[in-house]
Design a protein around this motif. Structure first.
Motif, PDB file in Angstrom:
ATOM      1  N   ASP A   1       0.842  -1.189   0.000  1.00 29.58           N
ATOM      2  CA  ASP A   1       0.000   0.000   0.000  1.00 29.58           C
ATOM      3  C   ASP A   1       0.877   1.239   0.000  1.00 29.58           C
ATOM      4  OD1 ASP A   1      -2.979  -1.033   0.809  1.00 29.58           O
ATOM      5  OD2 ASP A   1      -1.437  -2.219   1.837  1.00 29.58           O
ATOM      6  N   VAL A   2       0.526   2.214  -0.836  1.00 30.10           N
ATOM      7  CA  VAL A   2       1.250   3.478  -0.895  1.00 30.10           C
ATOM      8  C   VAL A   2       0.267   4.604  -0.613  1.00 30.10           C
ATOM      9  CG1 VAL A   2       2.498   5.085  -2.398  1.00 30.10           C
ATOM     10  CG2 VAL A   2       3.022   2.632  -2.472  1.00 30.10           C
ATOM     11  N   VAL A   3       0.651   5.514   0.267  1.00 37.08           N
ATOM     12  CA  VAL A   3      -0.212   6.625   0.669  1.00 37.08           C
ATOM     13  C   VAL A   3       0.373   7.918   0.128  1.00 37.08           C
ATOM     14  CG1 VAL A   3      -1.425   7.706   2.592  1.00 37.08           C
ATOM     15  CG2 VAL A   3      -0.700   5.324   2.781  1.00 37.08           C
ATOM     16  N   VAL A   4      -0.475   8.699  -0.550  1.00 38.46           N
ATOM     17  CA  VAL A   4      -0.038   9.902  -1.255  1.00 38.46           C
ATOM     18  C   VAL A   4      -0.982  11.047  -0.917  1.00 38.46           C
ATOM     19  CG1 VAL A   4       0.566  10.900  -3.500  1.00 38.46           C
ATOM     20  CG2 VAL A   4       0.741   8.420  -3.162  1.00 38.46           C
ATOM     21  N   SER A   5      -0.450  12.217  -0.639  1.00 38.74           N
ATOM     22  CA  SER A   5      -1.279  13.392  -0.368  1.00 38.74           C
ATOM     23  C   SER A   5      -1.925  13.906  -1.654  1.00 38.74           C
ATOM     24  CB  SER A   5      -0.430  14.493   0.260  1.00 38.74           C
ATOM     25  OG  SER A   5       0.159  14.047   1.461  1.00 38.74           O
ATOM     26  N   VAL A   6      -3.106  14.489  -1.506  1.00 37.66           N
ATOM     27  CA  VAL A   6      -3.869  14.985  -2.651  1.00 37.66           C
ATOM     28  C   VAL A   6      -4.163  16.471  -2.462  1.00 37.66           C
ATOM     29  CG1 VAL A   6      -5.967  14.743  -4.029  1.00 37.66           C
ATOM     30  CG2 VAL A   6      -4.977  12.736  -2.909  1.00 37.66           C
ATOM     31  N   GLY A   7      -3.771  17.274  -3.428  1.00 37.92           N
ATOM     32  CA  GLY A   7      -4.199  18.661  -3.501  1.00 37.92           C
ATOM     33  C   GLY A   7      -5.101  18.771  -4.725  1.00 37.92           C
TER      34      GLY A   7
ATOM     35  N   VAL B   1      -3.763  23.607   5.749  1.00 37.47           N
ATOM     36  CA  VAL B   1      -2.797  22.960   4.857  1.00 37.47           C
ATOM     37  C   VAL B   1      -2.965  23.552   3.460  1.00 37.47           C
ATOM     38  CG1 VAL B   1      -1.814  20.760   4.120  1.00 37.47           C
ATOM     39  CG2 VAL B   1      -3.067  20.897   6.275  1.00 37.47           C
ATOM     40  N   THR B   2      -2.375  24.723   3.261  1.00 33.64           N
ATOM     41  CA  THR B   2      -2.603  25.461   2.025  1.00 33.64           C
ATOM     42  C   THR B   2      -2.074  24.722   0.805  1.00 33.64           C
ATOM     43  OG1 THR B   2      -0.553  26.704   2.399  1.00 33.64           O
ATOM     44  CG2 THR B   2      -2.609  27.690   3.186  1.00 33.64           C
ATOM     45  N   THR B   3      -1.041  23.884   0.967  1.00 32.92           N
ATOM     46  CA  THR B   3      -0.502  23.176  -0.187  1.00 32.92           C
ATOM     47  C   THR B   3      -1.437  22.078  -0.679  1.00 32.92           C
ATOM     48  OG1 THR B   3       0.809  21.827   1.340  1.00 32.92           O
ATOM     49  CG2 THR B   3       1.921  23.675   0.291  1.00 32.92           C
ATOM     50  N   LEU B   4      -2.468  21.745   0.079  1.00 37.73           N
ATOM     51  CA  LEU B   4      -3.481  20.796  -0.382  1.00 37.73           C
ATOM     52  C   LEU B   4      -4.785  21.489  -0.762  1.00 37.73           C
ATOM     53  CD1 LEU B   4      -3.139  17.781   2.112  1.00 37.73           C
ATOM     54  CD2 LEU B   4      -1.976  18.166  -0.069  1.00 37.73           C
ATOM     55  N   SER B   5      -4.823  22.808  -0.664  1.00 39.17           N
ATOM     56  CA  SER B   5      -6.093  23.523  -0.781  1.00 39.17           C
ATOM     57  C   SER B   5      -6.366  23.980  -2.207  1.00 39.17           C
ATOM     58  CB  SER B   5      -6.109  24.713   0.185  1.00 39.17           C
ATOM     59  OG  SER B   5      -6.069  24.266   1.522  1.00 39.17           O
ATOM     60  N   ALA B   6      -6.640  23.018  -3.083  1.00 32.37           N
ATOM     61  CA  ALA B   6      -7.080  23.330  -4.441  1.00 32.37           C
ATOM     62  C   ALA B   6      -8.592  23.556  -4.423  1.00 32.37           C
ATOM     63  CB  ALA B   6      -6.728  22.196  -5.388  1.00 32.37           C
TER      64      ALA B   6
END
Length: 319
Positions: free
Chosen positions: A169-175, A225-230
């Protein structure tokens, strides 16, 4: 949809300009989560985040005329920094449009790299300005709605597949979804048995909302978390995630900040909350996958200051 050949082409194109970041086992995180953990330490990338990959891939795809006219990005942080730094390295004129509320550090880094930084009152006016600049001949380097950029980000997954064969399993952040789209495409081709999970923070749930709605929708933003805030994902990233990703998990801001503290203590790395959010999501993945899980974490960026992290930790009573 991009495929593995697009990612391989991007990898060849950008290899001389970006860092092949370490993929390392983390005994500390393994002890914390109770299963083996491998970290892809992308926060050691040029400009401090994975964004340098996609920006470089796009800049290197420009024609001579486009290079001469210049490139433009709209960003409140990592994408703008990446475009500014990599454009300077590749001798392409860059303009970065940022809202005035963007972190002072991000504005300074873009300016120091030689980009022309244009400040606007908010993100809506920033996008309007970018549209005018495109009409004047500048090429938009979009943070996620571009197959060339997604292929560049997918080189993270290409390296992970080559360097960590035992993952389940690989976990990746989403913006906006560019990173997870590229990583998932690479892993589906090279490690088809690996499950890919996304993580968002509460108040930055653009992909979760899209998956529930059956396509991209605008979302209200309130996460720190502004870097994820699309404000919305794109159809392109939605299509990749809906086809290739197991699920997008959502965690509170508080847990993302605690994740940063845990990464510092147990993995000995300095990460921004976009990467800190991986740990609470990984706990959910382990709970579902069981003791046989072998977890990969894409530590996407480290662009936060001690003052910022301390302030968030104090706000949530974590220190």
């Amino acid at each position: 949809m991009i495929d593995i050949s697009d990612i391989e082409t991007a990898a060849q194109r950008i290899a001389a300009h970006v860092v092949r970041t370490p993929t390392v086992p983390s005994p500390g995180l393994g002890a914390l989560l109770g299963v083996p953990v491998t970290a892809k330490v992308e926060l050691l990338q040029r400009t401090g985040s994975f964004k340098a990959r996609g920006a470089t891939a796009k800049l290197l795809s420009l024609s001579e005329a486009e290079r001469a006219a210049g490139a433009v990005a709209v960003s409140g942080g990592n994408h703008g920094i990446a475009l500014a730094v990599m454009a300077a390295a590749l001798e392409v004129k860059a303009t970065v449009v940022m809202p005035r509320a963007a972190p002072a550090r991000s504005i300074a880094l873009a300016e120091d790299a030689g980009a022309s930084v244009r400040l606007t009152d908010d993100m809506d006016s920033a996008f309007r300005l970018v549209t005018r600049l495109q009409d004047e001949g500048l090429t938009l380097v979009h943070p996620f709605d571009d197959p060339v950029v997604i292929a560049g980000q997918g080189t993270v997954g290409l390296e992970l597949a080559a360097d960590a064969a035992e993952l389940t399993d690989v976990v990746v952040s989403v913006g906006g979804g560019g990173l997870i789209a590229g990583v998932a495409a690479a892993l589906r081709a090279r490690r088809p048995g690996v499950r890919v999970w996304g993580v968002e923070t509460e108040g930055a749930e653009s992909m979760s909302a899209a998956l529930k709605a059956g396509g991209p929708v605008p979302v209200p933003l309130s996460s720190l978390v502004t870097t994820l805030s699309a404000p919305s994902v794109s159809q392109l990233t939605y299509d990749h995630v809906s086809a290739l990703v197991e699920e997008v998990l959502v965690v509170p801001d508080r847990d993302a900040v605690q994740g940063c503290l845990d990464l510092a203590e147990h993995a000995k790395v300095w990460a921004e909350p976009a990467a800190g959010a991986l740990l609470p999501a990984a706990r959910q993945v382990v709970a579902r996958a069981g003791a046989g899980a072998r977890i990969g974490l894409v530590l996407c960026g480290g662009n936060t200051t001690p003052r910022e992290l301390t302030g968030w930790a104090e706000r949530f009573g974590l220190v």
